[in-house]
Write an enzyme that holds these catalytic residues in place. Structure first.
Site, PDB file in Angstrom:
ATOM      1  N   LEU A  14      49.841  39.463  43.346  1.00 24.40           N
ATOM      2  CA  LEU A  14      49.371  40.429  44.337  1.00 24.40           C
ATOM      3  C   LEU A  14      49.655  41.815  43.784  1.00 24.40           C
ATOM      4  O   LEU A  14      50.648  42.012  43.075  1.00 24.40           O
ATOM      5  CB  LEU A  14      50.105  40.251  45.671  1.00 24.40           C
ATOM      6  CG  LEU A  14      49.877  38.943  46.441  1.00 24.40           C
ATOM      7  CD1 LEU A  14      50.760  38.913  47.686  1.00 24.40           C
ATOM      8  CD2 LEU A  14      48.421  38.768  46.829  1.00 24.40           C
ATOM      9  N   ASP A  15      48.809  42.782  44.118  1.00 25.20           N
ATOM     10  CA  ASP A  15      49.050  44.151  43.693  1.00 25.20           C
ATOM     11  C   ASP A  15      50.375  44.650  44.278  1.00 25.20           C
ATOM     12  O   ASP A  15      50.854  44.151  45.302  1.00 25.20           O
ATOM     13  CB  ASP A  15      47.920  45.071  44.155  1.00 25.20           C
ATOM     14  CG  ASP A  15      46.597  44.748  43.479  1.00 25.20           C
ATOM     15  OD1 ASP A  15      46.626  44.119  42.410  1.00 25.20           O
ATOM     16  OD2 ASP A  15      45.552  45.114  44.046  1.00 25.20           O
ATOM     17  N   LYS A  16      50.928  45.662  43.651  1.00 23.73           N
ATOM     18  CA  LYS A  16      52.218  46.204  44.058  1.00 23.73           C
ATOM     19  C   LYS A  16      52.288  46.483  45.555  1.00 23.73           C
ATOM     20  O   LYS A  16      53.268  46.140  46.220  1.00 23.73           O
ATOM     21  CB  LYS A  16      52.498  47.496  43.274  1.00 23.73           C
ATOM     22  CG  LYS A  16      53.749  48.245  43.716  1.00 23.73           C
ATOM     23  CD  LYS A  16      53.910  49.553  42.950  1.00 23.73           C
ATOM     24  CE  LYS A  16      55.109  50.340  43.471  1.00 23.73           C
ATOM     25  NZ  LYS A  16      55.263  51.636  42.763  1.00 23.73           N
ATOM     26  N   ARG A  34      39.744  44.870  46.832  1.00 28.68           N
ATOM     27  CA  ARG A  34      39.647  46.321  46.855  1.00 28.68           C
ATOM     28  C   ARG A  34      38.340  46.790  46.212  1.00 28.68           C
ATOM     29  O   ARG A  34      37.642  47.666  46.745  1.00 28.68           O
ATOM     30  CB  ARG A  34      40.844  46.932  46.132  1.00 28.68           C
ATOM     31  CG  ARG A  34      42.182  46.543  46.754  1.00 28.68           C
ATOM     32  CD  ARG A  34      43.359  46.857  45.848  1.00 28.68           C
ATOM     33  NE  ARG A  34      43.490  48.289  45.612  1.00 28.68           N
ATOM     34  CZ  ARG A  34      44.339  48.814  44.738  1.00 28.68           C
ATOM     35  NH1 ARG A  34      45.121  48.034  44.000  1.00 28.68           N
ATOM     36  NH2 ARG A  34      44.401  50.126  44.592  1.00 28.68           N
TER      37      ARG A  34
END
Length: 327
Positions: free
Chosen positions: A140-142, A240
């Protein structure tokens, strides 16, 4: 201690690569690996072009070849264990499911050598030193919150990777986007490295990797929509990028156009809430998979975090005050 991860890659070059050196062409094809690393693999005989091993980095390509790489990538895991709290949703001898908070980087990298999920996993379970990437099979992104599964041994890792590749793992997300969606739908658009902003991804028709995202409307606000999103594939920044490509970027996702867009007549509370939401409004809420050992179908859920609950509540109050038809 050095562990080695097997790397198996297979992609076809795009016509735009015609006349380029092999090392340059595959560096553009696989941007997640450095050009020097790819050149090492060429020289080591780990790169095949249309089924033939090529060991000359300067060899020119036609732009239609199938590139296959079968190599090993050393992983440094020594002295990386750190006592970092984990929100553990489920754990047994084979898998670990966590609810990742915002701000936690998954893998160590440039500027983030410590304080990552990988560091935390090595402290929680020292046996993960013997599993490539400490058992992390997806990321997962930060600033994305929510569920991730980790393999605690090699057989479990093999099973989970296969399930992800076969698209049998269900990953459902909650998101808040800018704009009002009329209905749900599907985005089937390849994703690759952005042409000029190398830290970002983009919809890339030539040379991008297949990416499919399904979305449905959960709740409409005056100038925003709460959506549920399901992934078929797992490309970097996929949700996104795909939502931004529809002109509905995620709230707080300033990298992909999610600037503050309050509706007309918005209260100071709503404006401040939108301005104060400085991460992408994205949460991995549901994870379903087959257990690697028992073959039981398992479902995990993680409650939407407080910041997204508050965001939706403020947007809901705005609708109650103005109605849906005033924007």
């Amino acid at each position: 201690m050095n562990e080695f991860e097997k790397v198996s890659l297979s992609e076809q070059l795009s016509p735009t690569a015609v006349g380029k050196r092999l090392d340059q062409a595959i560096a553009e094809l696989f941007p997640e690996y450095s050009r020097s690393r790819l050149k090492e693999w060429i020289l080591a005989g780990a790169v095949q072009v249309d089924g033939h091993v090529v060991t000359k980095a300067r060899e020119k390509v036609l732009g239609t070849e199938l590139i296959e790489i079968n190599a090993e990538l050393p992983i440094e895991v020594e002295d990386q264990a750190e006592a970092i709290d984990l929100d553990i949703v489920y754990e047994d001898d084979d898998i670990l499911v966590i609810n990742k908070p915002a701000g936690l980087v998954v893998h160590p990298g440039a500027g983030n050598r410590q304080g990552t999920l990988l560091n935390a996993l090595l402290h929680h379970c020292s046996e993960l030193e013997h599993v490539p990437r400490a058992g992390i099979v997806h990321r997962l992104d930060k600033d994305t919150t929510g569920l991730m599964v980790v393999a605690k041994n090699l057989p479990a890792q093999t099973s989970l990777v296969a399930q992800l590749q076969d698209k049998t793992v269900t990953r459902e997300y909650e998101a808040v986007i800018n704009g009002t969606l009329a209905a749900g739908g599907k985005v089937d658009a390849p994703i690759g490295r952005h042409a000029t902003k190398r830290t970002l991804m983009a919809v890339v028709q030539m040379g991008g990797k297949d990416a499919v995202t399904h979305y449905r409307v959960a709740e409409r606000f005056r100038a925003h929509t709460r959506v549920r999103v399901r992934l078929e594939t797992g490309r970097t920044h996929q949700i996104r990028v795909h939502m931004a490509s529809l002109k509905y970027p995620l709230v707080g996702d300033f990298a992909y156009g999610g600037k503050v867009r309050p509706p007309k007549g918005a209260s100071e509370l709503l404006i401040d809430t939108l301005r104060g939401f400085t991460r992408q409004a994205l949460h991995a809420a549901v994870l379903e998979l087959e257990h690697p050992r028992t073959y039981e179908w398992m479902q995990f859920k993680a409650d939407v975090p407080e910041d997204m609950i508050n965001l939706s509540a403020v947007l809901r109050a705005d609708v109650k005050e103005h109605g849906l038809d005033e924007y």
